[in-house]
Write a protein that holds these residues in place. Structure first.
Motif, PDB file in Angstrom:
ATOM      1  N   ALA A 154       0.812  -1.269   0.191  1.00  0.00           N
ATOM      2  CA  ALA A 154       0.072  -0.156   0.072  1.00  0.00           C
ATOM      3  C   ALA A 154       0.848   1.187   0.102  1.00  0.00           C
ATOM      4  O   ALA A 154       2.077   1.272   0.502  1.00  0.00           O
ATOM      5  CB  ALA A 154      -0.877   0.082   1.475  1.00  0.00           C
ATOM      6  N   GLU A 168       0.826   5.356   1.118  1.00  0.00           N
ATOM      7  CA  GLU A 168       0.334   6.528   1.760  1.00  0.00           C
ATOM      8  C   GLU A 168       0.386   7.788   1.156  1.00  0.00           C
ATOM      9  O   GLU A 168       1.457   8.050   0.847  1.00  0.00           O
ATOM     10  CB  GLU A 168       0.913   6.694   3.314  1.00  0.00           C
ATOM     11  CG  GLU A 168       0.425   5.311   4.154  1.00  0.00           C
ATOM     12  CD  GLU A 168       1.209   5.404   5.334  1.00  0.00           C
ATOM     13  OE1 GLU A 168       0.628   4.501   6.192  1.00  0.00           O
ATOM     14  OE2 GLU A 168       1.996   6.095   5.744  1.00  0.00           O
ATOM     15  N   ARG A 210      -4.556   9.509   2.759  1.00  0.00           N
ATOM     16  CA  ARG A 210      -5.261   8.664   1.798  1.00  0.00           C
ATOM     17  C   ARG A 210      -4.296   7.390   1.745  1.00  0.00           C
ATOM     18  O   ARG A 210      -3.169   7.527   1.672  1.00  0.00           O
ATOM     19  CB  ARG A 210      -5.485   8.984   0.552  1.00  0.00           C
ATOM     20  CG  ARG A 210      -6.284  10.383   0.595  1.00  0.00           C
ATOM     21  CD  ARG A 210      -7.738   9.884   0.993  1.00  0.00           C
ATOM     22  NE  ARG A 210      -8.897  10.987   0.796  1.00  0.00           N
ATOM     23  CZ  ARG A 210     -10.049  10.923   1.373  1.00  0.00           C
ATOM     24  NH1 ARG A 210     -10.039  10.024   2.444  1.00  0.00           N
ATOM     25  NH2 ARG A 210     -10.919  12.127   1.562  1.00  0.00           N
ATOM     26  N   ILE A 211      -4.759   6.358   1.537  1.00  0.00           N
ATOM     27  CA  ILE A 211      -4.116   4.939   1.435  1.00  0.00           C
ATOM     28  C   ILE A 211      -4.424   4.267   0.286  1.00  0.00           C
ATOM     29  O   ILE A 211      -5.784   4.228  -0.074  1.00  0.00           O
ATOM     30  CB  ILE A 211      -4.034   4.094   2.665  1.00  0.00           C
ATOM     31  CG1 ILE A 211      -3.929   4.927   3.936  1.00  0.00           C
ATOM     32  CG2 ILE A 211      -3.361   2.809   2.402  1.00  0.00           C
ATOM     33  CD1 ILE A 211      -4.056   4.145   5.236  1.00  0.00           C
ATOM     34  N   PHE A 212      -3.575   4.219  -0.551  1.00  0.00           N
ATOM     35  CA  PHE A 212      -3.799   3.209  -2.058  1.00  0.00           C
ATOM     36  C   PHE A 212      -3.213   1.947  -1.915  1.00  0.00           C
ATOM     37  O   PHE A 212      -2.205   1.846  -1.711  1.00  0.00           O
ATOM     38  CB  PHE A 212      -3.352   4.296  -3.151  1.00  0.00           C
ATOM     39  CG  PHE A 212      -4.004   5.516  -3.406  1.00  0.00           C
ATOM     40  CD1 PHE A 212      -4.834   5.604  -4.716  1.00  0.00           C
ATOM     41  CD2 PHE A 212      -3.908   6.582  -2.521  1.00  0.00           C
ATOM     42  CE1 PHE A 212      -5.608   6.925  -4.940  1.00  0.00           C
ATOM     43  CE2 PHE A 212      -4.695   7.948  -3.137  1.00  0.00           C
ATOM     44  CZ  PHE A 212      -5.499   7.573  -4.160  1.00  0.00           C
ATOM     45  N   ALA A 239     -14.928   4.212  -3.418  1.00  0.00           N
ATOM     46  CA  ALA A 239     -13.355   3.843  -4.026  1.00  0.00           C
ATOM     47  C   ALA A 239     -13.179   4.549  -5.363  1.00  0.00           C
ATOM     48  O   ALA A 239     -13.983   4.893  -6.150  1.00  0.00           O
ATOM     49  CB  ALA A 239     -13.557   2.201  -4.364  1.00  0.00           C
ATOM     50  N   TYR A 244      -9.752   5.675  -8.095  1.00  0.00           N
ATOM     51  CA  TYR A 244      -8.382   5.629  -8.922  1.00  0.00           C
ATOM     52  C   TYR A 244      -8.282   6.596  -9.803  1.00  0.00           C
ATOM     53  O   TYR A 244      -9.059   7.176 -10.525  1.00  0.00           O
ATOM     54  CB  TYR A 244      -8.331   4.095  -9.366  1.00  0.00           C
ATOM     55  CG  TYR A 244      -9.022   3.839 -10.734  1.00  0.00           C
ATOM     56  CD1 TYR A 244      -8.303   3.803 -11.748  1.00  0.00           C
ATOM     57  CD2 TYR A 244     -10.457   3.573 -10.569  1.00  0.00           C
ATOM     58  CE1 TYR A 244      -9.220   3.696 -12.992  1.00  0.00           C
ATOM     59  CE2 TYR A 244     -11.124   3.230 -11.787  1.00  0.00           C
ATOM     60  CZ  TYR A 244     -10.448   3.509 -12.704  1.00  0.00           C
ATOM     61  OH  TYR A 244     -11.181   3.170 -14.149  1.00  0.00           O
ATOM     62  N   LEU A 292       0.711   6.178  -7.991  1.00  0.00           N
ATOM     63  CA  LEU A 292      -0.724   5.698  -7.812  1.00  0.00           C
ATOM     64  C   LEU A 292      -1.321   4.825  -9.076  1.00  0.00           C
ATOM     65  O   LEU A 292      -2.391   4.362  -8.913  1.00  0.00           O
ATOM     66  CB  LEU A 292      -1.415   6.928  -7.377  1.00  0.00           C
ATOM     67  CG  LEU A 292      -1.044   7.822  -6.180  1.00  0.00           C
ATOM     68  CD1 LEU A 292      -2.015   8.798  -5.971  1.00  0.00           C
ATOM     69  CD2 LEU A 292      -0.934   6.757  -5.197  1.00  0.00           C
ATOM     70  N   HIS A 309      -3.459   1.492  -8.634  1.00  0.00           N
ATOM     71  CA  HIS A 309      -4.166   1.699  -7.060  1.00  0.00           C
ATOM     72  C   HIS A 309      -5.244   2.311  -7.001  1.00  0.00           C
ATOM     73  O   HIS A 309      -5.608   3.067  -7.732  1.00  0.00           O
ATOM     74  CB  HIS A 309      -2.944   2.437  -6.355  1.00  0.00           C
ATOM     75  CG  HIS A 309      -1.533   1.634  -6.305  1.00  0.00           C
ATOM     76  ND1 HIS A 309      -0.642   1.403  -7.296  1.00  0.00           N
ATOM     77  CD2 HIS A 309      -0.812   1.347  -5.017  1.00  0.00           C
ATOM     78  CE1 HIS A 309       0.358   0.922  -6.882  1.00  0.00           C
ATOM     79  NE2 HIS A 309       0.341   0.571  -5.535  1.00  0.00           N
ATOM     80  N   ALA A 363      -8.144   3.591  -3.775  1.00  0.00           N
ATOM     81  CA  ALA A 363      -8.328   4.409  -2.419  1.00  0.00           C
ATOM     82  C   ALA A 363      -9.644   4.087  -2.001  1.00  0.00           C
ATOM     83  O   ALA A 363     -10.707   4.017  -2.954  1.00  0.00           O
ATOM     84  CB  ALA A 363      -7.880   5.990  -2.447  1.00  0.00           C
ATOM     85  N   TYR A 410      -9.862   1.265   7.910  1.00  0.00           N
ATOM     86  CA  TYR A 410      -8.295   0.832   7.743  1.00  0.00           C
ATOM     87  C   TYR A 410      -7.664   0.257   8.997  1.00  0.00           C
ATOM     88  O   TYR A 410      -7.846   0.881  10.314  1.00  0.00           O
ATOM     89  CB  TYR A 410      -7.713   1.826   7.120  1.00  0.00           C
ATOM     90  CG  TYR A 410      -7.717   2.585   5.802  1.00  0.00           C
ATOM     91  CD1 TYR A 410      -7.184   1.893   4.657  1.00  0.00           C
ATOM     92  CD2 TYR A 410      -8.690   3.448   5.528  1.00  0.00           C
ATOM     93  CE1 TYR A 410      -7.181   2.093   3.494  1.00  0.00           C
ATOM     94  CE2 TYR A 410      -8.845   3.940   4.448  1.00  0.00           C
ATOM     95  CZ  TYR A 410      -8.232   3.206   3.051  1.00  0.00           C
ATOM     96  OH  TYR A 410      -8.358   3.602   1.949  1.00  0.00           O
TER      97      TYR A 410
END
Length: 120
Positions: free
Chosen positions: A34, A36, A45-47, A89, A91, A102, A105, A107, A115
């Motif tokens: 993942a 950050e 945000r985490i992808f 979600a 991308y 990204l 990926h 998010a 999370y």
């Protein structure tokens, strides 16, 4: 139309350990790869790599938004047996250079998204 990307101090760094994503209490993604994303004035945000997300719960949405720093975002609705999460979600199919990592990926955000991290 030509895409224009503005420069901004955005940090894209690997998350430590495994990142788990739950929707409505059920795990929908888990990854050791993942990313950050930290951007001034925005929440963390985490992808997660697309390959680490359950594809069977994603339904492509018509929603699109444009960020002058990250590019055009395309959205998914999350659909499970117990709940729907419209546009929860997203991308970037063609991310701006500052966030090129990204690509591929996804998010997640929304009131039913959680999370958590684990060592492995």
């Amino acid at each position: 139309m030509t895409r224009q990307c503005l420069d901004k101090d955005i940090s894209v760094t690997p998350a430590r350990g495994r990142v788990h994503v739950a929707f409505d209490g059920a795990e929908i993604a888990s990854s050791l790869n993942a990313l950050e994303v930290r951007e001034a004035g925005e929440p963390l945000r985490i992808f997660l790599p697309r390959a680490d997300v359950r594809a069977d719960i994603l339904e492509l949405s018509e929603t699109r938004t444009v960020c002058p720093y990250k590019g055009e975002a395309h959205y998914y609705t999350i659909k499970t047996l117990t709940a729907d999460g419209p546009d929860h979600a997203w991308y970037y199919p063609d991310p701006c250079p500052v966030v090129a990592g990204l690509l591929d990926h996804i998010a997640f955000a929304g009131d039913r998204i959680e999370y958590h991290y684990s060592a492995v």
